[in-house]
Scaffold this active site. Structure first.
Site, short mmCIF file in Angstrom:
data_model
loop_
_atom_site.label_atom_id
_atom_site.label_comp_id
_atom_site.label_asym_id
_atom_site.label_seq_id
_atom_site.Cartn_x
_atom_site.Cartn_y
_atom_site.Cartn_z
N LYS A 117 0.85 -1.19 0.00
CA LYS A 117 0.00 0.00 0.00
C LYS A 117 0.88 1.25 0.00
O LYS A 117 0.68 2.16 -0.78
CB LYS A 117 -0.89 -0.05 1.24
CG LYS A 117 -1.88 1.06 1.35
CD LYS A 117 -2.80 0.81 2.54
CE LYS A 117 -3.47 2.08 2.99
NZ LYS A 117 -4.30 1.88 4.17
N GLY A 140 -4.71 -2.19 5.43
CA GLY A 140 -3.94 -3.32 4.90
C GLY A 140 -4.58 -4.67 5.22
O GLY A 140 -4.74 -5.52 4.34
N ARG A 141 -4.98 -4.86 6.47
CA ARG A 141 -5.51 -6.17 6.87
C ARG A 141 -6.93 -6.42 6.37
O ARG A 141 -7.48 -7.50 6.57
CB ARG A 141 -5.43 -6.32 8.39
CG ARG A 141 -6.07 -5.19 9.18
CD ARG A 141 -5.66 -5.23 10.65
NE ARG A 141 -6.12 -4.07 11.41
CZ ARG A 141 -5.48 -2.92 11.48
NH1 ARG A 141 -4.37 -2.73 10.80
NH2 ARG A 141 -5.95 -1.92 12.21
N HIS A 186 -3.84 -33.65 18.58
CA HIS A 186 -2.66 -34.41 18.99
C HIS A 186 -1.57 -33.46 19.46
O HIS A 186 -0.39 -33.81 19.49
CB HIS A 186 -2.17 -35.26 17.81
CG HIS A 186 -3.21 -36.23 17.36
ND1 HIS A 186 -3.34 -37.49 17.92
CD2 HIS A 186 -4.21 -36.11 16.46
CE1 HIS A 186 -4.36 -38.10 17.35
NE2 HIS A 186 -4.92 -37.28 16.47
N LYS A 189 9.80 -0.82 14.10
CA LYS A 189 10.36 -0.48 12.79
C LYS A 189 11.41 0.60 12.94
O LYS A 189 12.50 0.53 12.39
CB LYS A 189 9.27 0.04 11.85
CG LYS A 189 8.27 -0.96 11.37
CD LYS A 189 7.35 -0.30 10.34
CE LYS A 189 6.09 -1.08 10.11
NZ LYS A 189 5.11 -0.39 9.30
O1 F6P Z 1 3.45 -2.85 9.73
C1 F6P Z 1 2.11 -3.09 9.66
C2 F6P Z 1 1.56 -2.85 8.31
O2 F6P Z 1 1.40 -1.51 8.12
C3 F6P Z 1 0.25 -3.60 8.10
O3 F6P Z 1 -0.82 -2.95 8.64
C4 F6P Z 1 0.23 -3.73 6.62
O4 F6P Z 1 -0.70 -4.67 6.20
C5 F6P Z 1 1.67 -4.12 6.36
O5 F6P Z 1 2.40 -3.35 7.29
C6 F6P Z 1 2.18 -3.90 4.97
O6 F6P Z 1 2.10 -2.56 4.57
P1 F6P Z 1 2.25 -2.13 3.06
O7 F6P Z 1 1.13 -2.75 2.29
O8 F6P Z 1 2.19 -0.64 3.06
O9 F6P Z 1 3.57 -2.64 2.56
#
Ligand code: F6P
Length: 522
Positions: free
Chosen positions: A209, A269-270, A386, A513
């Protein structure tokens, strides 16, 4: 408009729930079943081809009524309207939350800052359709004119887990492509994938993204270097495509304008697998199946938006989580699909729920003094029986379970399926009924172990009374999978609304990060 902020613990229903919990904490579900011969029906819901039996929970009609009152008092209806309307409910990032627009099949306009987003959504879907068709039928070719044989999705988090989970879940519907996913910055991951690939016949789909994510860009650069050992810069446009909002960075990487698929900042993103982030899904199973997957999600959206709360599957599931998390003080929930295809569902749900609701500050910016997001984990049945199920059956913790089973197998191995489903029913029953001292004694006598009874008795007793939900789905189809994922998305949303937190930001991932970058520089 933003959501209405209500501290859930200050509501009348919360106080009543606290008092009610004192009456319920030791209640045996067996007694509840004895009192109500119709309990299974009374605590079951159906949606399309998905049945949910939630009767094996430590609840009564009164519990449910109080939880429903909590939903009213925390203005859930208002929140749902704002969510679907595109109001900027993601206040901390000043964004709308519109993954539902990506699968909207109605003709209504959905506006962000006064502009209808639906024309762009439809245009993007059309682009996904024609690109997928062309790559699948071989008219789209790699840089030497060879047909594509392999797809590599490069992304992480929401740009990886969603498409990876769905591609794996719908493997039965897959075409001739070999689809690979690279996410980890660990160079061993990409090295293993590249080992068996031919640059001429591989399509690389870079999904980011922001197009600034360290893992994705590092992997993409390594792949580019490997590609350029055989090909030239001008060949990149044939074998690389990107999905992003960051057009300038994508261009700088060398990707042709026509090979860029859009993303929007009103999709988290999620929650993004319904957009071009799902390109590797459409490439792997064909656009028609991808479309059915979107349709399944849309149908669940309609159910969520239009069904009264007492019959609303995402709402009921969210309320049950709140009941255990905030009153029984449980820490986690386990998700156990009885389908090997759904092995990646628990990690996907982990990101969905824990990145959304792992917050400790409420929507007024105050530290909360109640529990919010819980821990999601799990794996496939029967494997888990298991392994970790020992702790769920006999450990000291209450861990509510979601069992997910299917009426029909995909490959038709009847004998396997009967055994698989016998285990699905057996586990829920064992958690619910347990095994008393008397039953253990009888069993041991019957099996000729009478002399060891006193020594072994305490270890063989199962307390039971452990809660679970059982989903029974007709078949693992693209449509039903779409509905199931949308169901968990809305469940996550409802929890966030009631907990009075912001579910659509993820500042908690930033500090690590930042520090990693510092360590890199030093
Ligand atoms: O670090 C978390 C995050 O921002 C997620 O929410 C997202 O899905 C992922 O990193 C990847 O982000 P991008 O699509 O901007 O590379």
């Amino acid at each position: 408009m933003a959501l209405i902020n209500t501290n859930p613990t200050k509501t009348k229903s919360w106080k009543k729930l606290q008092a009610h919990f004192e009456e319920m904490r030791d209640v045996e579900m067996k007694t509840l079943f004895q009192k109500d011969g119709n309990r299974k029906n009374n605590f079951s819901l159906s949606f399309d081809e998905i049945d949910l039996d939630y009767s094996k929970n430590r609840i009564t009609e009164e519990t449910l009524n109080l939880l429903l009152q909590l939903a009213q008092e925390t203005q859930l209806s208002d929140a749902i309207t704002k969510y679907f309307n595109g109001d900027k409910i993601n206040v901390t990032e000043d964004r709308s939350v519109l993954h539902t627009a990506l699968r909207n099949q109605n003709n209504n306009a959905i506006k962000v800052d006064g502009d209808d987003v639906m024309p762009e959504v439809r245009q993007a879907l059309e682009k996904i359709r024609s690109f997928s068709d062309n790559v699948i039928n071989g008219s789209y070719k790699g840089y030497t004119g060879e047909k594509i044989t392999d797809i590599v999705n490069i992304g992480i988090g929401g740009s990886d887990l969603g498409p990876r989970m769905v591609v794996e879940a719908l493997y039965y519907y897959k075409n001739h492509f070999h689809t690979h996913f690279v996410s980890n910055i660990d160079g061993d991951h990409i090295s293993e994938i590249l080992k068996n690939l031919n640059p001429e016949t591989t399509l690389f789909v870079i999904v980011s993204k922001t197009f600034t994510t360290q893992e994705t860009l590092t992997n993409a650069e390594t792949i580019k270097k490997w590609f350029l050992e055989k090909a030239t810069e001008s060949d990149i446009k044939h074998n690389f495509v990107a999905v992003s909002t960051n057009l300038s960075m994508v261009k700088e990487f060398g990707i042709a304008d026509e090979n860029v698929f859009p993303m929007w900042n009103w999709v988290g993103g999620r929650y993004s697998l319904w957009s071009a982030v799902g390109l590797s899904i459409s490439l792997s199973i064909g656009y028609n199946n991808f479309d059915a997957f979107l349709k399944g999600a849309f149908d669940m959206d309609e159910h969520f938006r239009k069904t009264s709360f007492e019959n609303n599957m995402p709402v009921i599931l969210a309320l049950l989580t709140i009941w255990y998390n905030n009153f029984f003080d449980t820490d986690s929930e386990v998700v156990i699909p009885y389908s090997q295809y759904l092995e990646k569902l628990p990690p996907f749900l982990q990101q969905l729920s824990m990145e959304s609701n792992g917050k400790s500050v409420d929507r007024d910016g105050n530290k909360v003094d109640y529990q919010t997001g819980n821990i999601i984990w799990g794996n496939t049945g029967t494997n888990v029986q298991h392994a970790f199920m020992q702790l769920v059956h006999q450990g000291t913790k209450i861990i509510p379970v979601d069992f997910i089973g299917f009426e029909e197998p995909l490959h038709g191995l009847k004998d396997h399926h009967e055994k698989l489903m016998a285990n699905y029913y057996g586990q829920a029953e064992a958690l619910y009924s347990g095994k008393t001292k008397e039953e253990v004694q009888l069993d041991m006598k019957f099996n000729g172990n009478a002399e060891n009874i006193n020594q072994l008795l305490p270890f063989k007793v199962f307390e039971g009374n452990k809660p679970s939900n059982a989903f029974l789905i007709k078949k693992l189809t693209p449509k039903n999978l779409g509905s199931l994922i949308a169901l968990y998305e809305h469940k996550t949303f409802v929890q966030g609304v009631i907990w009075n937190i912001y579910s659509f930001d993820q500042f908690g991932v930033e500090l690590g990060k930042e520090l990693a970058n510092k360590f890199l520089v030093n």
